[in-house]
Scaffold this active site. Structure first.
Site, PDB file in Angstrom:
ATOM      1  N   ASP A   8      12.411  -0.741  -2.690  1.00  0.00           N
ATOM      2  CA  ASP A   8      11.624  -1.976  -2.716  1.00  0.00           C
ATOM      3  C   ASP A   8      10.532  -1.954  -1.644  1.00  0.00           C
ATOM      4  OD1 ASP A   8      10.927  -4.469  -3.655  1.00  0.00           O
ATOM      5  OD2 ASP A   8      12.516  -5.536  -2.584  1.00  0.00           O
ATOM      6  N   GLY A  11       4.673  -2.903  -3.103  1.00  0.00           N
ATOM      7  CA  GLY A  11       3.554  -3.843  -3.156  1.00  0.00           C
ATOM      8  C   GLY A  11       3.167  -4.314  -1.763  1.00  0.00           C
ATOM      9  N   HIS A  25       2.720   1.853  -5.235  1.00  0.00           N
ATOM     10  CA  HIS A  25       3.561   2.532  -6.231  1.00  0.00           C
ATOM     11  C   HIS A  25       3.276   4.027  -6.243  1.00  0.00           C
ATOM     12  CE1 HIS A  25       5.114  -1.221  -7.504  1.00  0.00           C
ATOM     13  NE2 HIS A  25       4.035  -1.644  -8.116  1.00  0.00           N
ATOM     14  N   THR A  54      14.443  -4.752 -15.935  1.00  0.00           N
ATOM     15  CA  THR A  54      13.967  -5.487 -17.123  1.00  0.00           C
ATOM     16  C   THR A  54      13.156  -6.716 -16.691  1.00  0.00           C
ATOM     17  OG1 THR A  54      16.048  -6.698 -17.224  1.00  0.00           O
ATOM     18  CG2 THR A  54      15.875  -4.755 -18.612  1.00  0.00           C
ATOM     19  N   LEU A 119      22.690  18.579  -8.455  1.00  0.00           N
ATOM     20  CA  LEU A 119      22.475  17.154  -8.170  1.00  0.00           C
ATOM     21  C   LEU A 119      22.243  16.370  -9.459  1.00  0.00           C
ATOM     22  CD1 LEU A 119      21.693  14.797  -6.182  1.00  0.00           C
ATOM     23  CD2 LEU A 119      19.345  15.669  -6.299  1.00  0.00           C
ATOM     24  N   ARG A 178      19.615  -8.346  -1.639  1.00  0.00           N
ATOM     25  CA  ARG A 178      20.218  -8.725  -2.926  1.00  0.00           C
ATOM     26  C   ARG A 178      20.231  -7.516  -3.846  1.00  0.00           C
ATOM     27  NH1 ARG A 178      15.456 -11.946  -2.591  1.00  0.00           N
ATOM     28  NH2 ARG A 178      13.668 -10.830  -3.443  1.00  0.00           N
TER      29      ARG A 178
HETATM   30  C1  IPE Z   1      14.165  -4.490  -7.660  1.00  0.00           C
HETATM   31  O1  IPE Z   1      13.062  -4.881  -6.932  1.00  0.00           O
HETATM   32  C2  IPE Z   1      13.760  -3.549  -8.765  1.00  0.00           C
HETATM   33  C3  IPE Z   1      13.296  -2.235  -8.320  1.00  0.00           C
HETATM   34  C4  IPE Z   1      13.295  -1.778  -7.104  1.00  0.00           C
HETATM   35  C5  IPE Z   1      12.824  -1.385  -9.372  1.00  0.00           C
HETATM   36  P1  IPE Z   1      12.264  -6.217  -7.249  1.00  0.00           P
HETATM   37  O2  IPE Z   1      11.170  -6.283  -6.275  1.00  0.00           O
HETATM   38  O3  IPE Z   1      11.906  -6.268  -8.687  1.00  0.00           O
HETATM   39  O4  IPE Z   1      13.368  -7.328  -6.974  1.00  0.00           O
HETATM   40  P2  IPE Z   1      13.201  -8.867  -6.584  1.00  0.00           P
HETATM   41  O5  IPE Z   1      12.246  -9.462  -7.581  1.00  0.00           O
HETATM   42  O6  IPE Z   1      12.661  -8.916  -5.198  1.00  0.00           O
HETATM   43  O7  IPE Z   1      14.579  -9.420  -6.663  1.00  0.00           O
HETATM   44  C1  IPE Z   2       9.432  -1.804  -5.703  1.00  0.00           C
HETATM   45  O1  IPE Z   2       8.370  -2.341  -4.992  1.00  0.00           O
HETATM   46  C2  IPE Z   2       8.972  -1.064  -6.933  1.00  0.00           C
HETATM   47  C3  IPE Z   2       9.224  -1.751  -8.198  1.00  0.00           C
HETATM   48  C4  IPE Z   2       9.855  -2.876  -8.355  1.00  0.00           C
HETATM   49  C5  IPE Z   2       8.699  -1.109  -9.398  1.00  0.00           C
HETATM   50  P1  IPE Z   2       7.777  -3.751  -5.336  1.00  0.00           P
HETATM   51  O2  IPE Z   2       6.679  -3.565  -6.312  1.00  0.00           O
HETATM   52  O3  IPE Z   2       8.832  -4.697  -5.743  1.00  0.00           O
HETATM   53  O4  IPE Z   2       7.167  -4.187  -3.930  1.00  0.00           O
HETATM   54  P2  IPE Z   2       7.206  -5.636  -3.298  1.00  0.00           P
HETATM   55  O5  IPE Z   2       8.629  -6.071  -3.248  1.00  0.00           O
HETATM   56  O6  IPE Z   2       6.376  -6.514  -4.176  1.00  0.00           O
HETATM   57  O7  IPE Z   2       6.615  -5.451  -1.945  1.00  0.00           O
HETATM   58 MG    MG Z   3      10.024  -5.989  -4.716  1.00  0.00          MG
END
Ligand code: IPE
Ligand code: IPE
Ligand code: MG
Length: 225
Positions: A8, A11, A25, A54, A119, A178
């Site tokens: 995570d 972004g 990304h 999803t 792996l 979470r």
């Molecule tokens: C969880 O991250 C999904 C992935 C890392 C692919 P999100 O950024 O989508 O989760 P929330 O929205 O913060 O719960």
């Molecule tokens: C995790 O990073 C990657 C995916 C969910 C695809 P995020 O895109 O959720 O990044 P934040 O949480 O918005 O910073």
């Molecule tokens: Mg995120």
């Protein structure tokens, strides 16, 4: 050891640098490559990476499209290398709704590596733990099992992770604490390790420190050891 990672913060990593989110990304994908190298080097048995939930379809189309393209780019770039490492790829999640080019690439990756014995790399793509349970229940009903045949083993054998041991450790980066619909049943006794750094800042040292933290935990499984 089975290590699962909720990657995570891509972004936020980019936004902090005044860049568009997709830049995070892109960097995140480089880190996926690094994490696989790390896991292979450290003798991890299974590495599960949460790449797309999803719920992530709710993001702007441009970001979703970018992620789908990145997936194809990743397979194009890394499949041969993964195969040479003797890595076995598995996809957790539904192909429904994914662009056909992605489905084709993912099928190709799974097919090419299916007999590999090194792996195991699980990519959770278009994954939802709740939908995974729904699918398992439907499979069991479709296969006509009787009530007395239904037990946890049967349910687990109908999850995407069938035959694999549960994650020992689930790491989540970027400070969120979470599961976000990741591996609900498989996480029953996983140890959770959180890091505040965003995924694009992950390093081998940081991953090692997660393992160190895990090694310091006492897993009691309800007992008194
Ligand atoms: C969880 O991250 C999904 C992935 C890392 C692919 P999100 O950024 O989508 O989760 P929330 O929205 O913060 O719960
Ligand atoms: C995790 O990073 C990657 C995916 C969910 C695809 P995020 O895109 O959720 O990044 P934040 O949480 O918005 O910073
Ligand atoms: Mg995120």
């Amino acid at each position: 050891m089975h290590v699962a990672i909720i990657m995570d913060g891509n972004g936020r990593w980019a936004t902090k640098r005044g860049m568009p989110r997709v830049f995070g990304h892109k960097k995140g994908m480089e880190k996926v490559i690094e994490a696989v190298e790390w896991a292979d080097d450290r003798g991890v048995d299974i590495l599960t990476l949460y790449a797309f939930s999803t719920e992530n379809w709710a993001r702007p189309k441009q970001e979703v499209d970018f992620l789908m393209n990145l997936l194809v780019e990743y397979i194009d770039r890394e499949l041969r290398n993964l195969h040479e490492k003797n890595a076995k790829i598995r996809i957790l999640g539904s192909p429904n709704g994914l662009p056909s080019i992605c489905v084709k690439k993912l099928d190709e990756a799974v097919e090419l590596t299916k007999n590999n014995t090194g792996l195991e790399v699980n990519f959770a793509i278009n994954y939802s733990a709740l939908s995974e349970v729904e699918r398992a229940v439907k499979n069991i009903v479709t296969n006509g099992y009787d009530e007395d045949e239904i037990d946890i083993d049967l349910i687990k054998n109908n999850l995407y992770t069938a035959g694999q041991k549960d994650p020992d450790m689930i790491i989540r980066t970027a400070g969120e604490k979470r599961l976000s619909n990741f591996l609900l049943l498989q996480a029953a006794y996983s140890e959770f390790v959180f890091r505040d750094i965003c995924w694009p800042d992950i390093t081998w040292e940081e991953l090692d420190s997660c393992v160190d933290e895990f090694n310091g935990r006492k897993r009691k499984y309800g007992g008194l050891k």
